[in-house]
Motif scaffolding. Structure first.
Motif, PDB file in Angstrom:
ATOM      1  N   ALA A   1       0.805  -1.367  -0.079  1.00 56.02           N
ATOM      2  CA  ALA A   1       0.122  -0.008  -0.043  1.00 56.02           C
ATOM      3  C   ALA A   1       0.901   1.206  -0.072  1.00 56.02           C
ATOM      4  O   ALA A   1       0.365   2.250  -0.391  1.00 56.02           O
ATOM      5  CB  ALA A   1      -0.986   0.193   1.206  1.00 56.02           C
ATOM      6  N   PHE A   2       2.203   1.274   0.523  1.00 52.14           N
ATOM      7  CA  PHE A   2       2.940   2.407   0.426  1.00 52.14           C
ATOM      8  C   PHE A   2       3.150   2.926  -0.850  1.00 52.14           C
ATOM      9  O   PHE A   2       3.617   4.028  -1.038  1.00 52.14           O
ATOM     10  CB  PHE A   2       4.343   2.015   0.996  1.00 52.14           C
ATOM     11  N   VAL A   3       3.098   2.131  -2.153  1.00 49.52           N
ATOM     12  CA  VAL A   3       3.219   2.570  -3.217  1.00 49.52           C
ATOM     13  C   VAL A   3       2.244   3.740  -3.434  1.00 49.52           C
ATOM     14  O   VAL A   3       2.506   4.686  -4.263  1.00 49.52           O
ATOM     15  CB  VAL A   3       3.261   1.291  -4.345  1.00 49.52           C
TER      16      VAL A   3
ATOM     17  N   VAL B   1       7.242  10.402  -1.416  1.00 51.69           N
ATOM     18  CA  VAL B   1       7.700  10.597  -2.773  1.00 51.69           C
ATOM     19  C   VAL B   1       7.538   9.196  -3.830  1.00 51.69           C
ATOM     20  O   VAL B   1       7.734   8.231  -3.285  1.00 51.69           O
ATOM     21  CB  VAL B   1       9.175  10.757  -2.741  1.00 51.69           C
ATOM     22  N   ARG B   2       6.926   9.834  -4.645  1.00 52.14           N
ATOM     23  CA  ARG B   2       6.375   8.502  -5.529  1.00 52.14           C
ATOM     24  C   ARG B   2       6.889   9.098  -7.304  1.00 52.14           C
ATOM     25  O   ARG B   2       6.409  10.049  -7.623  1.00 52.14           O
ATOM     26  CB  ARG B   2       4.721   8.339  -5.662  1.00 52.14           C
ATOM     27  N   LEU B   3       7.786   8.295  -7.683  1.00 52.85           N
ATOM     28  CA  LEU B   3       8.160   8.421  -9.140  1.00 52.85           C
ATOM     29  C   LEU B   3       7.679   7.411  -9.720  1.00 52.85           C
ATOM     30  O   LEU B   3       8.045   5.997  -9.546  1.00 52.85           O
ATOM     31  CB  LEU B   3       9.745   8.585  -9.029  1.00 52.85           C
TER      32      LEU B   3
ATOM     33  N   THR C   1       6.975   1.951 -10.222  1.00 53.41           N
ATOM     34  CA  THR C   1       6.911   3.014  -9.302  1.00 53.41           C
ATOM     35  C   THR C   1       7.824   2.829  -8.191  1.00 53.41           C
ATOM     36  O   THR C   1       8.080   1.926  -7.601  1.00 53.41           O
ATOM     37  CB  THR C   1       5.211   3.049  -8.596  1.00 53.41           C
ATOM     38  N   PHE C   2       8.329   4.005  -7.867  1.00 53.44           N
ATOM     39  CA  PHE C   2       9.346   4.173  -6.975  1.00 53.44           C
ATOM     40  C   PHE C   2       9.055   5.016  -6.015  1.00 53.44           C
ATOM     41  O   PHE C   2       8.673   6.137  -6.064  1.00 53.44           O
ATOM     42  CB  PHE C   2      10.954   4.913  -7.588  1.00 53.44           C
ATOM     43  N   ALA C   3       8.621   4.432  -4.668  1.00 51.34           N
ATOM     44  CA  ALA C   3       7.918   5.002  -3.827  1.00 51.34           C
ATOM     45  C   ALA C   3       8.808   5.052  -2.291  1.00 51.34           C
ATOM     46  O   ALA C   3       9.401   3.905  -1.883  1.00 51.34           O
ATOM     47  CB  ALA C   3       6.584   3.915  -3.296  1.00 51.34           C
TER      48      ALA C   3
ATOM     49  N   ASP D   1      10.352   7.218   1.233  1.00 52.80           N
ATOM     50  CA  ASP D   1      10.429   8.243   2.180  1.00 52.80           C
ATOM     51  C   ASP D   1      11.791   8.665   2.960  1.00 52.80           C
ATOM     52  O   ASP D   1      12.482   7.581   2.647  1.00 52.80           O
ATOM     53  CB  ASP D   1       9.380   7.643   3.253  1.00 52.80           C
ATOM     54  N   GLY D   2      11.998   9.632   3.347  1.00 53.02           N
ATOM     55  CA  GLY D   2      13.367   9.805   3.840  1.00 53.02           C
ATOM     56  C   GLY D   2      13.478  11.287   4.449  1.00 53.02           C
ATOM     57  O   GLY D   2      12.358  11.935   4.451  1.00 53.02           O
ATOM     58  N   GLY D   3      14.486  11.461   5.093  1.00 53.76           N
ATOM     59  CA  GLY D   3      14.776  12.834   5.447  1.00 53.76           C
ATOM     60  C   GLY D   3      14.491  13.769   4.545  1.00 53.76           C
ATOM     61  O   GLY D   3      14.784  13.525   3.277  1.00 53.76           O
ATOM     62  N   ARG D   4      14.763  15.206   4.940  1.00 57.44           N
ATOM     63  CA  ARG D   4      14.700  16.383   4.006  1.00 57.44           C
ATOM     64  C   ARG D   4      15.418  16.595   2.865  1.00 57.44           C
ATOM     65  O   ARG D   4      15.149  16.714   1.739  1.00 57.44           O
ATOM     66  CB  ARG D   4      14.831  17.577   5.054  1.00 57.44           C
ATOM     67  N   ALA D   5      16.859  16.203   3.174  1.00 52.76           N
ATOM     68  CA  ALA D   5      17.843  16.094   2.264  1.00 52.76           C
ATOM     69  C   ALA D   5      17.550  15.110   1.228  1.00 52.76           C
ATOM     70  O   ALA D   5      17.604  15.482   0.080  1.00 52.76           O
ATOM     71  CB  ALA D   5      19.145  15.967   2.671  1.00 52.76           C
ATOM     72  N   PHE D   6      17.004  13.832   1.655  1.00 47.61           N
ATOM     73  CA  PHE D   6      16.755  12.624   0.762  1.00 47.61           C
ATOM     74  C   PHE D   6      15.756  13.380  -0.266  1.00 47.61           C
ATOM     75  O   PHE D   6      15.900  12.861  -1.517  1.00 47.61           O
ATOM     76  CB  PHE D   6      16.614  11.676   1.481  1.00 47.61           C
ATOM     77  N   ARG D   7      14.595  13.978   0.320  1.00 45.92           N
ATOM     78  CA  ARG D   7      13.546  14.190  -0.596  1.00 45.92           C
ATOM     79  C   ARG D   7      14.115  15.510  -1.453  1.00 45.92           C
ATOM     80  O   ARG D   7      13.376  15.215  -2.677  1.00 45.92           O
ATOM     81  CB  ARG D   7      12.429  14.627   0.199  1.00 45.92           C
ATOM     82  N   ALA D   8      14.958  16.189  -1.089  1.00 44.74           N
ATOM     83  CA  ALA D   8      15.172  17.153  -1.772  1.00 44.74           C
ATOM     84  C   ALA D   8      16.168  16.707  -3.090  1.00 44.74           C
ATOM     85  O   ALA D   8      15.967  17.310  -4.264  1.00 44.74           O
ATOM     86  CB  ALA D   8      15.923  18.141  -0.977  1.00 44.74           C
TER      87      ALA D   8
END
Length: 156
Positions: free
Chosen positions: A11-13, A18-20, A119-121, A123-130
């Motif tokens: 379900a995390f997908v 962040v979902r690419l 789908t690449f789903a 989560d991570g810290g602010r720097a990872f998301r950025a």
């Protein structure tokens, strides 16, 4: 240093911060594409350039993935439903900043071939998301190039 990620389910997908999502059509039928993804895991290194090696673990319930550049992932297969779905989550990685990662490969008939949606789903810290959001074009090129190589491999 390796670290354990949050054990997300399929379900995390749909809910990941962040979902690419990338898609491409192949000429090979879904059954052949599925087998290449789920059964010939060692073959990934032949068609996905970023992958150095993939070894099945626990009778196919998991995978040990090594990437070019030294990245390493220990994964659990979440779904292997032939011919339409192959998905796995990363349990342990040496990549910094990630707290959860699930990848889903959906296959659908497209004429006599297959529409592949990856789908690449994450989560991570602010720097990872950025860093991940602007990496989208590069990941898309990597995906398209890989599935084109997979299509040529399946045609031979």
């Amino acid at each position: 240093m390796a670290h354990r990620l949050r054990p997300e389910g399929l379900a995390f997908v749909e809910t990941a911060p962040v979902r690419l999502v990338f898609a491409h059509e192949l000429s090979a039928p879904p059954e052949r594409v599925f087998r290449a993804l789920a059964e010939d895991v060692a073959g990934w290194a032949e068609w996905f350039p970023a992958v150095r090696s993939v070894e099945p673990l626990d009778g196919g319930a998991g995978r040990d993935v090594r990437l070019l550049g030294g990245g390493r992932f220990r994964e659990t297969v979440l779904a292997a439903q032939e011919p339409e779905l192959y998905a796995y989550r990363v349990d342990v990685t040496n990549a910094p900043g990630i707290s959860a990662l699930v990848e889903e490969w959906r296959l659908a008939p497209a004429g006599t071939g297959t529409r592949v949606r990856w789908t690449f789903a994450a989560d991570g810290g602010r720097a990872f998301r950025a860093l991940l959001r602007p990496a989208r074009p590069g990941l898309g090129r990597s995906f398209r190039g890989a599935v084109k190589r997979l299509d040529r491999r399946l045609a031979s």
